[in-house]
Design a protein around this motif. Structure first.
Motif, short mmCIF file in Angstrom:
data_model
loop_
_atom_site.label_atom_id
_atom_site.label_comp_id
_atom_site.label_asym_id
_atom_site.label_seq_id
_atom_site.Cartn_x
_atom_site.Cartn_y
_atom_site.Cartn_z
N VAL A 97 26.78 2.83 43.45
CA VAL A 97 27.33 3.22 44.76
C VAL A 97 28.80 2.85 44.84
O VAL A 97 29.18 1.68 44.63
CB VAL A 97 26.55 2.55 45.90
CG1 VAL A 97 27.14 2.93 47.25
CG2 VAL A 97 25.07 2.94 45.85
N HIS A 123 29.89 2.73 50.44
CA HIS A 123 28.75 2.17 51.19
C HIS A 123 28.90 2.50 52.68
O HIS A 123 30.03 2.59 53.18
CB HIS A 123 28.69 0.66 51.02
CG HIS A 123 28.43 0.21 49.62
ND1 HIS A 123 27.18 -0.15 49.17
CD2 HIS A 123 29.27 0.08 48.54
CE1 HIS A 123 27.25 -0.50 47.91
NE2 HIS A 123 28.50 -0.38 47.49
N CYS A 131 27.65 7.70 52.30
CA CYS A 131 27.20 7.06 51.07
C CYS A 131 27.58 7.97 49.91
O CYS A 131 27.47 9.20 50.01
CB CYS A 131 25.69 6.83 51.11
SG CYS A 131 25.02 6.01 49.65
N SER A 132 28.03 7.37 48.82
CA SER A 132 28.39 8.16 47.64
C SER A 132 28.19 7.31 46.40
O SER A 132 28.46 6.10 46.42
CB SER A 132 29.85 8.64 47.73
OG SER A 132 30.19 9.39 46.58
N ALA A 133 27.69 7.92 45.34
CA ALA A 133 27.41 7.18 44.11
C ALA A 133 27.87 7.99 42.91
O ALA A 133 27.94 9.23 42.94
CB ALA A 133 25.92 6.87 44.00
N TYR A 166 20.02 12.19 47.84
CA TYR A 166 20.16 10.91 48.54
C TYR A 166 19.02 10.78 49.56
O TYR A 166 18.55 11.77 50.12
CB TYR A 166 21.51 10.82 49.26
CG TYR A 166 22.68 10.69 48.33
CD1 TYR A 166 23.30 9.45 48.11
CD2 TYR A 166 23.18 11.80 47.65
CE1 TYR A 166 24.38 9.33 47.26
CE2 TYR A 166 24.26 11.68 46.79
CZ TYR A 166 24.86 10.44 46.60
OH TYR A 166 25.92 10.32 45.74
N GLU A 211 24.37 13.42 51.46
CA GLU A 211 25.04 12.15 51.18
C GLU A 211 25.31 11.38 52.47
O GLU A 211 25.23 10.15 52.50
CB GLU A 211 26.36 12.39 50.44
CG GLU A 211 26.17 12.98 49.04
CD GLU A 211 27.49 13.13 48.33
OE1 GLU A 211 28.49 12.59 48.82
OE2 GLU A 211 27.53 13.80 47.29
N SER A 271 22.38 1.29 48.45
CA SER A 271 23.66 0.83 48.99
C SER A 271 23.46 -0.50 49.73
O SER A 271 22.33 -0.95 49.93
CB SER A 271 24.24 1.87 49.96
OG SER A 271 23.48 1.90 51.17
#
Length: 1302
Positions: free
Chosen positions: A414, A417, A433-435, A444, A462, A490
């Motif tokens: 991640v 957050h 949120c992003s990974a 997600y 996301e 996250s």
């Protein structure tokens, strides 16, 4: 008095019996001799018989009632006419109906007390406790208090009901009173026949739809007492009731349509059907419509014959490609380091689920039937690698070749957050949120308070968007994502939803105690503290310009709206202070987050010079010549992974996971790296064994076994020459290597949770071509772990081989281990012997670090606090201290090295200390032990002492748990060692033992209890070694919490983004160290002129190189712009040493500067020094040290280090009193070399008395002068007498301007 039920008068008195009794005498006699009443009741009860007449029975029952009535205290009852008594008792009885005939009362009941909400004497509860003592249908209620007052006489608001009972509610009483404690009783008919409640209505007699029938319900006639049927009076009324009823109307409706059937054709046009059924309640009604539905289908035209034209071969059955049975495709698959990839699945991209070929041990595969004249896409897959698609090349030879490179798959990580947010009801919010990962995560999942949110309802990907917020939306949110390599979660974000109209933050400041100077004692209270108030820096719901961003910009927090000036009475003088009076929701102050430190080797502290610093894949800086570095961190950073790379390849590339503090702004890290082992030459065509272990004279922990021909170039070609092999092993048996641990020894499980590892050793390999020095890859390498070094046998089945991802700092699983027994030479052994090894297979790829680790579930938390001094005052806790815990195992007494370590963790102290994760054991208290250290900006803090006697009040842990933990400071057995660490047993607390439930060790599931533990709960302690230091600010400010800064003209630091620290170096000639104070006033600014900024006290530090000399680095208020940035203020500074001190020298350059830069303040008194602080940043040549930084503590630490060193660019912790001095004072110790007063009065009384008179006059003159220039420290001045006569120059009057600044 209000009541919820009406009052009624009984129809007959209890005295309506033909008895001639003196009630008053009877009651007195019964109260004095209660046994008479008991005997009378027993005798009368024996005489009762059901064969007596109703009259005799009534008389007996009335006599029993009368005895009970008198015994229960109806003392106010007197013989009087019946009508008068009826009037008096009726005022306290409540009934719904009037009845005729004689009745009886129950005993008194009191099942509740007026505590809480009131006194509730509920009839339902009374029946629960006294089932047979209350009749089913009371006719009246009577209530009295414990003082036997009637409810009417109390003046209280009460309620009663014959169905519910009696109750009194506290909040309804006038003037804040509470209800009295009431007793109640109920009036019941003596022999009463009564109806039971009606039963439920029976079923309708009609059974078909649309019909009419009859329903019946019944009741029974019962008696309140068991009696012969002849004596039971009959109940009035009917025992049953009837009513008309009807059945529902007859209906007929269709069931839902069934599924469509198969189409009659596949192409060219056909039909399909579906059916439904008529559901009806009577044959007399029918459903309207059809029961069968027909639909056309198969409309697509039937395909013609396959139109694919193949230049060679023939079309496949599905006409998707050309097939050539006589053509063969040869492929080579290897990793990025050139190592062949065995077992990779090869498929056609158009048929990716079908397996067409598989690579062999050399990474090769053969695929037949693919025509050479056309280009085809081939997909290659293998676990732990990213799938790749390659295209074949066309040729006419009947043979094609391709090469494919597989890259290692990376678990998701991640990078963005969700953040905490506050909103009003009805608002909206966006959580993001992003990974990253390889392959990239595609899906997600969002969770609220641990529950998965429905994607169909919330329509998230996301980002999660919530609209029309309600209170139930409050709580914890986090996202989860995955790819074929694994999952990740996250960090948790907290969403707070508050009701509209609710204040965004509490306007009343919370208590905040400011420590006063040592010589300031408030008269009356004798308190050393003053409550200046403060606003909690909590997020609040402000007015955002746009509320649908991932990050709310600066956001809104509770801050200071207004302050007021107050004066603190210190007895002999006064101190001004600015106290907070009101808080308001305003834009948050965002401190600049800085991570500083120094990178050196673990063996000899050689600095990593000009090393490259990476965050992720981005290079962000370079270390300095001394290994120092400074990094500016983004505010939204949750996990900081920094990779230090040595361009000279002398040291290991070391990823570090840094902790940081967003409030204090700056944290210092002392980074240790491992030096690479010198390479050895090995033959690539032979089997090579390399030991893993760095302890001389002891067996290695494991071995690397490299089979022949395992080395490859990056092209995939097998390397057959000499290999330069460097294998560096981080041996956990050497505790000095703990600080060099890469990463943070955590891994991510299949659910995406980050969990800890316990290491048995780490190693890094570097294989190079002997001639070209190019990096080589190695496949099919075996790792052997000697099980004799695993003292916890339960760890052996769980042991795994891990590799470290340098970008994320997370350890990823490489392989599991299997058992093997082999014969090996022992270091220091006399013969060869069989030993058991754990064997794991691995591939040396992408130059990662490898780890022999086991997941450990026996976890606890250790509570640690840091303090300003060894007084351990709750108000003097330090924030921003880095606490480090090194897990050791096992304890001395086991056969392995007692200094072996297994894990390394660091946590930053907050307002309530720190909770450090650690391994622990419930069965064996000493199975795990730990070393704990503390550091603040590079300064090591001392631990609470354990010698000469273990004092629980100093250590902070009560006995007997302290004995079980076996607390020992590092100098416990050797006083020459440092005092900056302590060692403890990590015994998991027994929750059934009260002594172990109050810390300092908490079970892993009790993390919240550890973080919120009160100050008086057990905890371990550190304190600053630097003593006798004090700082007072008129506008309170905590340097370890930059969010506490307040914009005010009298703020010591005028700019919250830039902090300028100024120090002056004062040398002291004298045998003792002395306290030196600086008083700092406004000098030239109209808003601050003659107003106090603050006070600084510091004790001088002894110069170990020069006898009878010490020096002090005294902080003073820098001159410059104030917070409004409109005008410069030249601060007026007074430097005042303690005691018998005289100024003997001023730095010539400083004196010259002050004269040339007016206004100039003349220091007339020899016991102090006064100046207008210079605006320019003067250097060590002037004895002035000025440093500007984005963090106040950093600026002060650097300035103090330069001041100690006496240079403008150096740094020292040892005082050098001969360099860079501004002021010099002589502070000689007074010597007593004369006769006592008694002796002199005996030898020469006249001369002695005359001398005493002169000394008293001189003493009074000196006191008047010194009261304006000298600081009084009661602890040093108490009991001291003045013996030296003052010179004429010293008795001169001190200027008024100098006096008023004291």
């Amino acid at each position: 008095m209000r009541r919820s039920s009406s009052k009624t008068r009984p129809s007959a008195s209890l005295l309506s019996v033909d008895f001639k009794l003196d009630i008053r005498k009877l009651r007195k006699k019964l109260f004095n001799h209660p046994e008479i009443c008991i005997n009378a009741v027993e005798n009368l009860s024996k005489e009762i018989s059901f064969v007596r007449t109703m009259l005799e029975l009534n008389k007996l029952r009335l006599l029993l009632s009368l005895l009970a009535y008198v015994t229960l205290g109806q003392g106010s009852l007197r013989t009087r006419n019946i009508s008068d008594r009826s009037k008096r008792t009726a005022s306290n009885r409540f009934s719904d109906t009037q009845r005729t005939g004689v009745t009886e009362w129950t005993s008194w009941f009191n099942i509740d007390h007026p505590g809480g909400n009131g006194d509730y004497e509920r009839l339902e509860a009374i029946r629960f406790y006294y089932r047979e003592r209350v009749c089913s249908r009371p006719t009246a209620i009577e209530a009295r208090t414990s003082d036997w007052l009637t409810a009417a006489d109390t003046g209280e608001v009460v309620h009663s009901s014959l169905e519910k009972g009696f109750w009194c509610i506290n909040k309804e009483q006038p003037k804040g009173n509470i209800c009295s404690n009431y007793h109640v009783r109920f009036q019941c008919p003596p022999v009463q026949s009564y109806w039971t409640e009606w039963s439920e209505w029976g079923p309708c007699s009609a059974t078909v739809c649309s019909d009419v029938g009859i329903q019946v319900r019944q009741r029974k006639c019962l008696s309140s007492q068991p009696m012969p049927l002849l004596f039971v009076p009959a109940c009035q009324g009917h025992h049953s009731e009837r009513r008309e009823c009807s059945t529902p109307q007859c209906t007929a409706k269709w069931s839902p349509w069934g599924h469509w059937g198969m189409c009659s054709v596949t192409c060219g046009g056909g039909q399909r059907t579906r059916r439904r059924t008529c559901v009806r309640t009577s044959v007399s009604v029918q459903c309207a419509g059809r029961s069968v539905d027909i639909q056309k289908c198969g409309k697509t035209p039937c395909p013609a014959k396959c139109q694919l034209v193949c230049e060679e071969g023939h079309p496949s059955e599905d006409c998707s490609l050309c097939v050539c049975e006589d053509h063969v495709l040869h492929g080579d698959v290897h990793s990025v380091t050139g190592v062949p990839v065995e077992g990779a699945r090869v498929s056609l991209a158009s048929h990716s689920k079908a397996l067409h070929a598989q690579t062999n041990a050399k990474g090769q595969f053969v695929l037949a039937g693919v025509c050479s004249s056309t280009s085809s896409s081939i997909i290659i897959k293998k676990e732990k690698y990213v799938p790749t698609i390659v295209s074949t090349s066309s040729n006419t030879t009947g043979l094609s070749r391709l090469k494919a490179v597989l890259r290692s798959a990376e678990k998701p990580y991640v990078v963005k957050h969700p953040e905490d947010k506050v909103r009003y009801e009805g608002g909206r919010v966006l959580l993001c949120c992003s990974a990253t990962g390889s392959p990239a995560p595609s899906k997600y999942y969002w969770y609220h308070n641990g529950t998965l949110l429905d994607r169909k309802i919330y329509k998230y990907e996301e980002d999660l968007m919530l609209q029309d917020l309600k209170f139930e939306h409050s709580g914890e949110y986090y996202c989860k994502t995955s790819n074929p390599a694994g999952s990740i979660k996250s960090s948790v974000a907290i969403l707070s939803v508050i009701a509209k109209g609710t204040p965004a933050c509490d306007s009343t400041p919370e208590a905040h105690l400011i420590r006063l100077p040592l010589d300031c004692v408030q008269p009356g209270t004798q308190s050393k503290y003053y409550n200046a108030g403060r606003c909690p820096h909590n997020k609040c719901a402000g007015s955002l310009e746009f509320d649908m961003r991932c990050k709310d910009g600066a956001g809104f927090c509770c801050g200071v709206q207004s302050m007021e000036s107050r004066v603190i009475d210190c007895g002999s003088y006064s101190l001004p202070i600015r106290a907070v009076t009101k808080c308001i929701c305003q834009k948050c102050m965002q401190p600049t987050v800085i991570v500083r430190g120094r990178v050196v080797t673990a063996d000899n502290n050689e600095p990593l010079r000009f090393g490259h610093i990476y965050i992720g894949k981005e290079r962000v800086g370079t270390t300095g010549y001394q290994g120092g570095f400074t990094l500016k961190i983004a505010q939204d950073t949750q996990r900081l992974v920094v990779n230090f790379v040595d361009p000279t390849e002398t040291f290991l590339n070391t990823p570090k996971v840094f902790i940081f503090d967003k409030k204090s702004g700056s944290i210092y890290h002392d980074v240790k790296v491992m030096r690479k082992q010198k390479p050895i030459d090995i033959n690539s065509r032979e089997t090579n064994v390399i030991d893993l272990g760095e302890i001389k004279g002891e067996d290695p922990i494991g071995q690397l076994v490299i089979p022949p021909n395992s080395f490859h170039k990056d092209t995939g070609e097998v390397y057959e020459g000499t290999v330069k092999a460097s294998v560096t092993f981080i041996d956990p048996r050497n505790i000095t290597t703990a600080a060099a641990t890469p990463g943070d020894l955590n891994f991510v499980d299949d659910e995406g949770d980050m969990l800890p590892l316990r290491t048995y050793g780490m190693f890094s390999v570097d294989f190079r071509d002997n001639s070209s020095n190019k990096v080589l890859g190695a496949g099919a390498v075996q790792v052997l772990l000697d099980t004799q070094h695993v003292k916890m046998q339960e760890h052996i089945p769980q042991m795994k081989l891990w590799s470290l991802n340098p970008d994320t700092g997370v350890w990823e699983e490489e392989s599991k281990f299997s058992y093997s027994t082999t014969t090996a030479d022992g270091h220091g052994r006399s013969k060869r012997e069989e030993r058991t090894f754990l064997i794991g297979n691995m591939e040396i790829r992408e130059r990662r670090l490898f780890n022999l680790d086991v997941p450990e579930s026996r976890r606890c938390y250790v509570k640690v606090r840091a303090y300003m001094s060894d007084k351990f005052l709750p108000t003097e806790q330090l924030e921003g201290v880095v606490i480090t815990l090194i897990n050791l195992e096992p304890k001395p007494g086991y056969s392995s090295n007692p200094r072996a370590w297994g894990r390394f963790d660091s946590v930053i102290t907050g307002p309530n200390g720190a909770c450090l994760p650690a391994f622990c054991d419930a069965m064996r208290p000493d199975a795990y032990t730990a070393y704990v250290t503390a550091m603040l900006n590079g300064e090591e803090l001392e631990a609470a002492p354990s010698t000469p006697k273990m004092n629980p009040n100093i250590i902070g842990v009560s006995k007997p748990f302290l004995d079980k933990l076996d607390y020992q400071r590092s100098d416990h057995t050797d006083s020459a060692l440092k005092k900056t660490a302590f060692k403890i047993n990590l015994a998991k607390p027994n929750q059934n033992n009260l002594d172990e439930t109050n810390g300092p060790i908490y079970p892993y599931q009790s993390m919240i209890a550890c973080e919120n533990a009160p100050i008086d709960a057990n905890h371990f302690r550190f304190f600053r070694v630097e003593k006798d230091k004090y700082e007072y600010n008129v506008v309170p400010f905590e340097e370890n919490d930059l969010t506490s800064w307040t914009g005010d003209y009298l703020s010591w630091w005028p700019n919250p983004q830039e902090f300028r620290a100024c120090f002056i170096k004062v040398r002291i000639h004298g045998q003792k160290e002395v306290m030196v104070r600086s008083r700092n006033h406004g000098g030239t600014h109209p808003e601050t002129k003659d107003k106090l900024y603050g006070i600084r006290d510091i004790r001088s530090t002894r110069d170990m190189r020069e006898a009878n000399t010490s020096a002090a680095c005294v902080e003073f208020k820098c001159s410059g712009m104030l917070y409004d940035q409109s005008e410069v203020d030249r601060s007026l500074i007074s430097v005042l040493p303690q005691g018998n001190c005289r100024r003997i020298n001023i730095n010539n350059l400083l004196q010259e500067y002050l004269i040339k830069h007016p206004p100039f303040t003349q220091s007339n008194g020899s016991h102090s020094f006064t100046m207008m602080a210079p605006v320019d940043p003067l250097g060590h040549n002037y004895g002035i040290y000025t440093v500007t930084d984005q963090n106040p503590r950093v600026a002060k630490e650097i300035a103090i280090g330069r001041c100690f060193d006496g240079t403008s660019d150096g740094f020292s912790r040892e005082m050098k009193s001969d360099s860079g001095v501004a002021l010099t004072f002589s502070c000689p110790e007074r010597k007593i070399n004369r006769q006592s007063l008694f002796q002199r009065l005996q030898t020469n009384p006249g001369q002695t008395l005359s001398q005493m008179a002169r000394d008293m006059r001189d003493f009074q003159g000196e006191q008047r002068q010194r009261s304006a220039t000298q600081v009084v420290f009661p602890s040093e001045q108490r009991g001291r007498t003045q013996s030296r006569r003052m010179s004429s120059g010293a008795r001169r009057t001190v200027p008024v301007r100098e006096q008023q600044y004291q």
